[in-house]
Scaffold this motif. Structure first.
Motif, short mmCIF file in Angstrom:
data_model
loop_
_atom_site.label_atom_id
_atom_site.label_comp_id
_atom_site.label_asym_id
_atom_site.label_seq_id
_atom_site.Cartn_x
_atom_site.Cartn_y
_atom_site.Cartn_z
N GLY B 22 29.56 -2.76 -33.32
CA GLY B 22 30.46 -2.34 -32.14
C GLY B 22 30.50 -3.55 -31.08
N LEU B 23 31.15 -3.45 -30.08
CA LEU B 23 31.50 -4.57 -29.33
C LEU B 23 31.03 -4.16 -27.84
N GLY B 24 30.31 -5.14 -27.43
CA GLY B 24 30.00 -5.14 -25.92
C GLY B 24 28.51 -4.50 -25.83
N ASN B 25 28.04 -4.46 -24.45
CA ASN B 25 26.58 -4.16 -24.43
C ASN B 25 26.58 -2.77 -23.83
N LEU B 26 27.38 -2.25 -23.07
CA LEU B 26 27.17 -0.91 -22.31
C LEU B 26 28.08 -0.02 -23.27
N LYS B 27 27.28 1.11 -23.59
CA LYS B 27 27.89 2.07 -24.65
C LYS B 27 28.08 3.26 -23.89
N PHE B 28 29.17 3.98 -23.88
CA PHE B 28 29.63 5.26 -23.20
C PHE B 28 29.00 6.10 -24.30
N ILE B 29 27.93 7.22 -23.79
CA ILE B 29 27.52 8.38 -24.61
C ILE B 29 28.09 9.58 -24.38
N SER B 30 28.03 10.10 -23.11
CA SER B 30 28.65 11.46 -22.94
C SER B 30 28.87 11.51 -21.56
N ARG B 31 29.74 12.50 -21.07
CA ARG B 31 29.96 12.85 -19.91
C ARG B 31 29.72 14.44 -19.60
N SER B 32 29.05 14.83 -18.62
CA SER B 32 28.80 16.06 -18.11
C SER B 32 29.52 16.37 -16.92
N THR B 33 30.15 17.56 -16.96
CA THR B 33 30.94 17.85 -15.84
C THR B 33 30.35 19.03 -15.17
N ALA B 34 30.34 18.99 -13.82
CA ALA B 34 29.58 20.23 -12.95
C ALA B 34 31.02 21.08 -12.74
#
Lengths: 212, 199
Positions: B22-34
């Protein structure tokens, strides 16, 4: 059949790999100040994205050196009309820590002289920034969900710089500033400047942080 | 022998380049929506993959004014009761401009297993919604305690803006593998919490 193996030279022309996951932090634009009256990031202008594409934006301002002949404030404001006016109402809190190069008496306190209470003017990010050749201000700012038309727009900053007192003595100063643009209109522009004179030099970076 | 050079189209279906995944050092993992949620519990994606995780809180809107808080689990979310020791201070300023404060809040630090305040008195006003972030370091480590650092901002029903700075550690050498966010009373009416891993 023999396996064909490619080396670095074979892929030296590759600029994009659609199948590989990209990082979540995207550099949108870098602007270098050079005797600039101000630096602005305006959505839709000069390849700037400052809209609902990203839920969070990060701005970095690095080694911003004033062109002013003396110590001077570094400041920013927000726009809700794509840069026509920088006058979004803001309420902020400010505290700082500082210590003099020749004065070991450190100070850590809330600083009411730099906060805003429903003010539309510029928020000072660094007060009395030094203009010596090796001086300037560096820091970063998060802005949350600027495109929201429901909520106010939170921002949080931490700035580090050399400040000068009235006698020209240098102080190491760290300012912690946070607050909100008190508008439910989308914020689509941000402007940085010194209170007087140009931004002689400095690097400004705008990042978007993805939610996917 | 001529070198065969690939172009972008030739590698568009590639998902890795050798050890590069993968590219970049900040990886999106998940979103939690209230959505009128009593809590947002993140029970997956927190493991040994990354040494650092960042949670971003965006427009956390309370159903009634309340403190925004966090707790940690070492058993996959069955129990949120990891012992913590924390510090907490905040800066406050009101819209009227006649009141300011910078103070340590010993009523909001903690040595215990209960939920810990990340933000004080998030308002339920229609345009209010707290924001901020929390770094959680090396949660899967089984040798060291688990440090976290958070900054949040939010305004109160009486139009005070609080910027909250808190840090501490989950005092366990078990892996922390789930994190729960909630309001001290009432629900998280709306808002998102995005989880990222840092390479």
């Amino acid at each position: 059949m023999a396996l064909v193996k490619y080396n670095n030279n074979s892929i030296s022309s590759i600029t994009a790999t659609a199948g590989m996951p990209a990082g979540a932090m995207t550099l949108i634009k870098t602007v270098t100040a050079s005797s600039s009256a101000n630096i602005s990031f305006v959505n839709g202008t000069s390849s700037v994205v400052l809209d609902s594409t990203y839920p969070i934006y990060l701005l970095e301002y690095i080694n911003c050196h004033p062109g002013h002949s003396g110590r001077v404030d570094f400041q920013f404001n927000l726009s809700a009309d794509t840069g026509s006016n920088y006058n979004v109402t803001k309420t902020t809190s400010v505290f700082h820590a500082y210590i003099g190069e020749g004065d070991p008496s450190a100070v850590f306190t809330y600083y009411a002289g730099q906060d805003l209470a429903q003010g539309t003017g510029y928020q000072v990010l660094g007060e009395v920034v030094g203009n010596g050749a090796d001086e300037g201000i560096t820091g970063y700012m998060y802005i949350f969900n600027p495109s929201s038309t429901t909520y106010v727009k939170h921002f949080m900053c931490h700035n580090q710089y050399i400040a000068l007192d009235g006698g020209g003595n240098a102080y190491n100063k760290s300012d912690y500033i946070a607050g909100y643009g008190n508008t439910t209109s989308a914020v689509d522009g941000i402007n940085f400047q010194f209170a007087s004179g140009d931004i002689d030099a400095g690097t400004f970076k705008l990042y978007g942080i993805k939610d996917s | 022998m001529s070198i065969v050079k690939l172009n972008n189209n030739g590698v568009k279906n590639a998902t890795t380049f050798g050890s590069i995944t993968g590219l970049g050092n900040l990886k999106f993992i998940s979103r939690s929506t209230a959505s009128s949620s009593s809590n947002l519990s993140i029970t997956s994606g927190i493991d040994s993959t990354y040494k650092e995780y960042i949670f971003f809180f965006n427009n956390i809107h309370a159903s009634t004014q309340a403190h925004f808080q966090v707790n940690f689990s070492a058993d996959g979310g069955s129990n949120y009761n990891v012992t913590k020791t924390t510090t907490f201070f905040f800066a406050s300023h009101n819209e009227a401009g006649d009141s300011t404060s910078l103070s340590y809040q010993d009523s909001h630090d903690i040595t215990g297993t209960g939920a810990h305040s990340l933000g004080l008195s998030f308002s339920s006003d229609s345009d209010a919604g707290g924001a901020g972030y929390m770094h959680l370091f090396d949660p899967s480590n089984t040798t060291f305690v688990k440090h976290f650092i958070a900054v949040t901002g939010g305004f109160t029903d009486s139009d005070y803006y609080n910027t909250n700075y808190t840090a501490g550690y989950a005092n366990t050498t078990s892996a922390v593998n789930a994190v729960q966010f909630s309001m001290a009373s009432g629900n998280i009416d709306s808002g998102t919490i995005d989880l990222y891993g840092v390479n």
